[in-house]
Structure formats: structure tokens, C-alpha cells
Motif scaffolding. Structure first.
Motif, short mmCIF file in Angstrom:
data_model
loop_
_atom_site.label_atom_id
_atom_site.label_comp_id
_atom_site.label_asym_id
_atom_site.label_seq_id
_atom_site.Cartn_x
_atom_site.Cartn_y
_atom_site.Cartn_z
N MET A 62 0.67 -1.30 0.25
CA MET A 62 -0.17 -0.13 -0.02
C MET A 62 0.83 1.35 -0.03
SD MET A 62 -3.15 -0.84 -0.03
CE MET A 62 -4.07 0.81 0.37
N THR A 63 1.94 1.09 0.83
CA THR A 63 2.87 2.46 0.83
C THR A 63 3.53 2.42 -0.60
OG1 THR A 63 3.33 2.02 3.20
CG2 THR A 63 4.81 3.30 1.97
N GLU A 64 3.80 1.71 -1.31
CA GLU A 64 4.50 1.81 -2.49
C GLU A 64 3.63 1.98 -3.66
OE1 GLU A 64 6.71 -2.00 -2.70
OE2 GLU A 64 8.14 -1.19 -1.25
N GLY A 65 2.36 2.07 -3.60
CA GLY A 65 1.41 2.48 -4.69
C GLY A 65 0.24 2.05 -4.31
N GLY A 66 -0.18 1.45 -3.26
CA GLY A 66 -1.48 0.70 -3.25
C GLY A 66 -2.58 1.75 -3.37
N TYR A 67 -2.52 2.91 -2.85
CA TYR A 67 -3.61 3.98 -2.82
C TYR A 67 -3.87 4.26 -4.40
CZ TYR A 67 -3.01 3.93 2.11
OH TYR A 67 -3.25 3.70 3.35
N GLU A 68 -3.09 3.89 -5.38
CA GLU A 68 -3.18 4.41 -6.93
C GLU A 68 -3.85 3.28 -7.42
OE1 GLU A 68 -3.15 7.46 -7.59
OE2 GLU A 68 -2.35 8.06 -5.82
N ALA A 69 -4.11 2.15 -6.76
CA ALA A 69 -4.48 0.78 -7.48
C ALA A 69 -5.90 0.80 -7.54
CB ALA A 69 -3.92 -0.35 -6.59
N ASN A 70 -6.45 0.05 -8.60
CA ASN A 70 -7.76 -0.14 -8.78
C ASN A 70 -8.23 -1.39 -7.90
OD1 ASN A 70 -7.44 -2.58 -10.20
ND2 ASN A 70 -7.19 -1.43 -12.16
N GLY A 71 -9.69 -1.71 -7.81
CA GLY A 71 -10.11 -2.76 -6.74
C GLY A 71 -9.60 -3.88 -7.32
N ALA A 109 -9.08 -6.70 6.05
CA ALA A 109 -9.44 -5.62 5.30
C ALA A 109 -8.58 -4.67 5.20
CB ALA A 109 -10.63 -4.88 6.17
N VAL A 110 -8.93 -4.04 3.64
CA VAL A 110 -8.12 -2.87 3.40
C VAL A 110 -9.19 -1.72 2.86
CG1 VAL A 110 -6.74 -1.84 1.77
CG2 VAL A 110 -6.19 -4.05 2.36
N PHE A 111 -9.04 -0.59 3.92
CA PHE A 111 -9.76 0.47 3.47
C PHE A 111 -8.98 1.53 2.67
CE2 PHE A 111 -11.26 -1.04 7.80
CZ PHE A 111 -12.40 -1.36 7.33
N GLN A 112 -9.56 1.81 1.43
CA GLN A 112 -9.32 2.91 0.60
C GLN A 112 -10.11 3.83 0.17
OE1 GLN A 112 -9.02 2.19 -3.44
NE2 GLN A 112 -6.71 2.34 -3.70
N GLY A 113 -10.09 5.02 0.83
CA GLY A 113 -10.94 6.03 0.27
C GLY A 113 -12.58 5.58 0.59
N VAL A 114 -13.38 5.57 -0.10
CA VAL A 114 -14.77 5.12 0.14
C VAL A 114 -14.94 3.68 -0.06
CG1 VAL A 114 -15.79 7.23 -0.11
CG2 VAL A 114 -15.55 5.83 -2.14
N ARG A 115 -13.96 2.83 -0.16
CA ARG A 115 -14.14 1.42 -0.52
C ARG A 115 -13.37 0.69 0.62
NH1 ARG A 115 -11.45 0.37 -6.54
NH2 ARG A 115 -9.80 1.66 -5.68
N SER A 116 -14.18 -0.40 0.77
CA SER A 116 -13.70 -1.34 1.84
C SER A 116 -13.67 -2.73 1.07
CB SER A 116 -14.44 -1.35 3.22
OG SER A 116 -16.05 -1.70 2.55
N PHE A 117 -12.18 -3.46 1.28
CA PHE A 117 -12.11 -4.74 0.70
C PHE A 117 -12.16 -5.65 1.99
CE2 PHE A 117 -10.65 -1.64 -2.23
CZ PHE A 117 -11.14 -2.25 -3.33
N ILE A 118 -13.07 -6.56 2.11
CA ILE A 118 -13.22 -7.63 3.32
C ILE A 118 -12.68 -8.97 2.71
CG2 ILE A 118 -14.57 -8.15 5.19
CD1 ILE A 118 -14.14 -5.34 5.01
N GLY A 119 -11.86 -9.67 3.36
CA GLY A 119 -11.49 -10.88 2.78
C GLY A 119 -11.49 -11.70 4.33
N HIS A 120 -11.69 -13.25 3.88
CA HIS A 120 -11.79 -14.13 5.18
C HIS A 120 -11.46 -15.50 4.50
CE1 HIS A 120 -15.73 -15.06 3.65
NE2 HIS A 120 -15.96 -15.97 4.78
N VAL A 121 -11.03 -16.26 5.57
CA VAL A 121 -10.70 -17.77 5.57
C VAL A 121 -11.22 -18.25 6.72
CG1 VAL A 121 -8.99 -19.70 5.26
CG2 VAL A 121 -8.74 -17.45 3.87
#
Length: 261
Positions: A62-71, A109-121
Motif C-alpha cells: 500500500m505504501t509503494e502505490g496501493g492507494y493508486e490501485a484499482n479494486g 480488510a483494506v480500506f481505501q477512500g470510500v472502498r472497503s475490501f473484506i477478505g476471510h478464510v
């Protein structure tokens, strides 16, 4: 969107050790919670390996560019981190006899602006409270959930099932594992609850929702959740991460009260 967090883990009242592990990268908005399993404290090793690895690797990405990444790219980064963590745990379990059979469930989870990405196992969960509506965002990877989905058992009957903790997916058990990850839109006032089954197995959803909807800081709500699980018997380790979303900065005094400072 601005996010605030509070996290806490508790051994409960029955277990001598705590096999849960939690990790937060507040700067990069990465949340990880794992519930380990395995004898001779190996569950502690598996869960700690998972949370440490994912926090470090995903936070770096995320530090290296994740905030510019798409979903799609964010989901793929989450999957790669899970795959690498899984292989590390699997290899450790197979090369050290004392770790044989260890594994861990996980919710992240990764929260990016108004998007939340929720993952689980597995059966570690994420819930969301939004405008009085409390919903479970994750779906357990468990034998019990498969029976519910197949219509073999009702939700009411499931509350009294004796095989609640038989998961069908976990990190470290096999050389590959599939992360289920979904994207949601975060809204002002959303409150996300990440927890191990030491909370969700002990407290009904209605009680969880009531505690989250009550007045108080994130710290107070977290403590109330853990106290409720212990009051109900505390049969397992209990871990909680709360993430609160808001669209505008709070005044400093109010922010301090919200964070329990």
C-alpha cells in the motif's frame, strides 16, 4: 473517508493461552485478525505468522502505490499475501514436528477512500453496523454453514450445534488456500466489527448490534463486547477490532473522546 480503530484480544475464562492474533497498520488502513488452531501452542504460532506477514507485506504494498490501485489490483494483492502467508505456515508445520497440524482462520480488510475490501478464510467474521442495520459481511467457511446452505439445518438449530468450529478452509492446513474477498462502499458512520468465534459463538447478533449501537468510545464498546463474551462463559479466546468510518474530521476534543484518550 477517515477511519478510526480500536483493537483488543482476551484469553477468555477457560483457555490457558491465547491463540488469537490481531494486527493493525493504521497508516495504510490494513486490518488483520487470526484465530489459530493446533496443539502445543502451535495455534499461537500460526496466527502470529499470519497477522505479522500480512500486515507487513500488504502495508508495504500500500505504501509503494496501493492507494493508486484499482479494486482488482487490491484484491489480487490481498490474495497474494494470503497465498504467501499460507505457504509459510504450511512449510513451518511440515518441517517442525511441534507445529504439525497447525493452522489459522483469518479475517482482514483494506480500506481505501470510500472502498472497503473484506477478505476471510474460515469462520473469523466481519460485521457492519450502518444506520441501525447490522449485517454479517462474511460467510463462514464451515461445515455448519454448508449444512445451513443446503437446508439440512435451520439458523435456530445451528445455535445449538455441537460442531460449530469445524472449518472447511484455513491457512496452513494445505499448500494452497482460497481467500474470499468482496468489495463494499463505505459510508459515513459505518462501524465495522472484526472478531474471532470466541465472540460470535458466545453472543447473539442482536446483542452484538446493541453494544455497537450504544453510546461510548470505540474502546468502551470493545471492552463491552469482550465482557459480554466472558459473562456468557468465555469458553474461547476473544478478539475484536472495530473500524469506524466518517467523512469529516472531528474536533480534537471529540476525537479524543471517540478514541478513548
Amino acid at each position: 473517508m477517515i477511519f478510526e480503530y480500536f483493537s483488543l484480544t482476551d484469553p477468555g475464562l477457560v483457555r490457558d493461552n491465547n491463540e488469537d492474533s490481531i494486527a493493525l497498520d493504521v497508516d495504510n488502513h490494513v486490518v488483520v485478525l487470526a484465530d489459530g488452531m493446533g496443539g502445543y501452542n502451535a495455534g499461537e504460532v500460526a496466527s502470529a505468522m499470519a497477522t505479522t506477514f500480512i500486515k507487513t507485506e500488504l502495508g508495504r504494498w500500500m505504501t509503494e502505490g496501493g492507494y493508486e490501485a484499482n479494486g482488482r489490483e487490491i484484491k489480487r494483492a490481498m490474495e497474494i499475501c494470503i497465498d504467501n502467508a499460507n505457504r509459510s505456515i504450511f512449510n513451518a508445520a511440515n518441517s517442525n514436528p511441534q507445529y504439525a497440524g497447525m493452522g489459522t482462520t483469518l479475517v482482514m480488510a483494506v480500506f481505501q477512500g470510500v472502498r472497503s475490501f473484506i477478505g476471510h478464510v474460515g469462520d473469523s467474521r466481519c460485521y457492519r453496523l450502518r444506520g441501525g442495520e447490522f449485517v454479517q459481511l462474511t460467510r463462514d467457511h464451515s461445515l455448519l454453514q454448508e449444512q445451513i446452505d443446503a437446508g439440512l439445518i435451520s439458523q435456530e438449530q445451528a445455535q445449538f450445534a455441537t460442531h460449530k468450529n469445524l472449518v472447511t478452509r484455513a491457512l496452513g492446513v494445505e499448500d494452497t488456500v482460497l481467500l474470499e474477498v468482496n468489495e463494499y462502499r463505505a459510508e459515513d458512520g459505518d462501524l465495522y466489527l472484526f472478531c474471532s468465534d470466541g465472540l460470535s459463538d458466545m453472543i447473539p447478533d442482536s446483542r452484538l448490534a446493541a453494544i455497537l449501537a450504544s453510546d461510548g468510545t470505540l474502546e468502551a464498546k470493545t471492552n463491552a463486547l469482550i465482557d459480554a463474551a466472558n459473562d456468557a462463559g468465555g469458553r474461547d479466546n476473544i478478539s475484536v477490532i472495530l473500524a469506524y468510518a466518517r467523512s469529516k474530521p472531528l474536533r480534537k476534543g471529540l476525537l479524543s473522546r471517540m478514541l478513548g484518550q
